[in-house]
Design a protein around this motif. Structure first.
Motif, PDB file in Angstrom:
ATOM      1  N   SER A 207      32.568  43.930  40.542  1.00  0.00           N
ATOM      2  CA  SER A 207      32.746  42.551  40.090  1.00  0.00           C
ATOM      3  C   SER A 207      32.235  42.312  38.672  1.00  0.00           C
ATOM      4  N   GLU A 208      31.106  42.934  38.303  1.00  0.00           N
ATOM      5  CA  GLU A 208      30.562  42.744  36.956  1.00  0.00           C
ATOM      6  C   GLU A 208      31.507  43.300  35.893  1.00  0.00           C
ATOM      7  N   GLU A 211      34.669  41.171  35.621  1.00  0.00           N
ATOM      8  CA  GLU A 211      34.436  39.948  34.851  1.00  0.00           C
ATOM      9  C   GLU A 211      34.437  40.249  33.355  1.00  0.00           C
ATOM     10  N   HIS A 214      38.026  40.792  32.306  1.00  0.00           N
ATOM     11  CA  HIS A 214      38.728  39.509  32.286  1.00  0.00           C
ATOM     12  C   HIS A 214      38.368  38.722  31.029  1.00  0.00           C
ATOM     13  N   ASN A 215      37.088  38.688  30.682  1.00  0.00           N
ATOM     14  CA  ASN A 215      36.662  37.960  29.486  1.00  0.00           C
ATOM     15  C   ASN A 215      37.256  38.580  28.220  1.00  0.00           C
ATOM     16  N   ASP A 233      38.603  33.595  42.017  1.00  0.00           N
ATOM     17  CA  ASP A 233      38.101  33.487  40.650  1.00  0.00           C
ATOM     18  C   ASP A 233      39.245  33.518  39.638  1.00  0.00           C
TER      19      ASP A 233
END
Length: 268
Positions: A207-208, A211, A214-215, A233
């Motif tokens: 997940s980290e 993310e 995605h950013n 999300d």
């Protein structure tokens, strides 16, 4: 011609192709302008199938928009992805990406401005660099490769003694499924596309890291982003959500703000 008009004459892939051949000769800079997407009454059937996978699908995506496509397995989400990427042409209806109406004479152009990252990563026997630079080996520097690897959170490559020259084996068998997905993402990001489509492309990534990726994608400029996902999300951050059911867009919701949530634009 406005974006909402149906293709006519030389703009129609089924019509006179002289105009299409003229546009194909335009420069790479011309090809990079605009990435709005339009489906107009699109129906599609895979070769050898007796049933349509998509039924009269119509929608518009604005240039630079962040859209999530969701729906049950087998509903037609991935088919929409492959059509936008120029892999297939619809039997009925019309598809436009930027200024290009999809047809047999410009499928290769759509493949140049669109990057698709499917669920299953397709890697080949070779080095990390060769896999990331696939299709553009002479146009990319090592710096370009490392930048894409960092965007895709490929930290593990820094640990290799040979770095990007490390051989990863046939189908990337020396890598975990999450590492394979990250390399596939780096390949898509190494040359900024006009349209980027991710089909559950981070489902094997922690997940980290997901993310972070995605950013990084959201920071890209002038890129239309399409995520095919069931992740809350991803869905909640999209400006618009298209829900596909049994080959049709069954609902369309627009995200006005985090406080107001989604506004239903249409339902079937």
């Amino acid at each position: 011609m406005s974006f909402d008009e149906e293709p006519k004459g030389n703009d129609d892939p089924s019509g006179d192709t002289e105009g299409l051949h003229h546009r194909i000769s335009r420069t790479e800079q011309d090809l990079s302008r605009g990435a709005a997407i339009s489906f107009r009454g699109v129906s599609f059937r895979y070769p050898g199938s007796t049933q349509d996978q998509l039924h009269h699908v119509s929608f518009d995506i604005e240039s630079g928009e962040y859209v999530c496509i969701t729906g049950p397995s087998g509903s037609g989400k991935s088919t929409i992805m492959w059509l936008i990427g120029g892999l297939f042409c619809p039997q009925r209806g019309a598809i436009r990406v930027g200024e290009w109406w999809l047809g047999e004479h410009n499928q290769s152009i759509l493949r140049r401005i669109t990057r698709v990252v499917p669920q299953s990563s397709h890697l080949f026997s070779g080095s990390v660099k060769e896999n990331v630079a696939y299709g553009n080996p002479l146009l990319l520097s090592d710096k370009d490769i490392w930048k894409a690897l960092d965007m895709a959170r490929c930290n593990f490559v820094h640990e290799y003694a040979k770095g990007i020259d490390t051989h990863i084996g046939e189908r990337g068998r020396s890598l975990s499924s999450g590492q394979q997905q990250r390399l596939a993402l780096a390949r898509a990001l190494v040359r900024t596309p006009r349209v980027l489509i991710l089909d559950e492309s981070t489902n094997a990534i922690d997940s980290e890291s997901a993310e972070h990726i995605h950013n990084s994608i959201m920071e890209l400029e002038d890129v239309t982003r399409i995520f095919i996902s069931h992740s809350p999300d991803v869905i909640n951050q999209a400006t618009r959500v298209l829900e596909v059911t049994r080959g049709r867009v069954s609902s369309e919701r627009h995200h006005t703000s985090r406080d107001e949530g989604y506004t239903d634009l249409r339902t079937s």
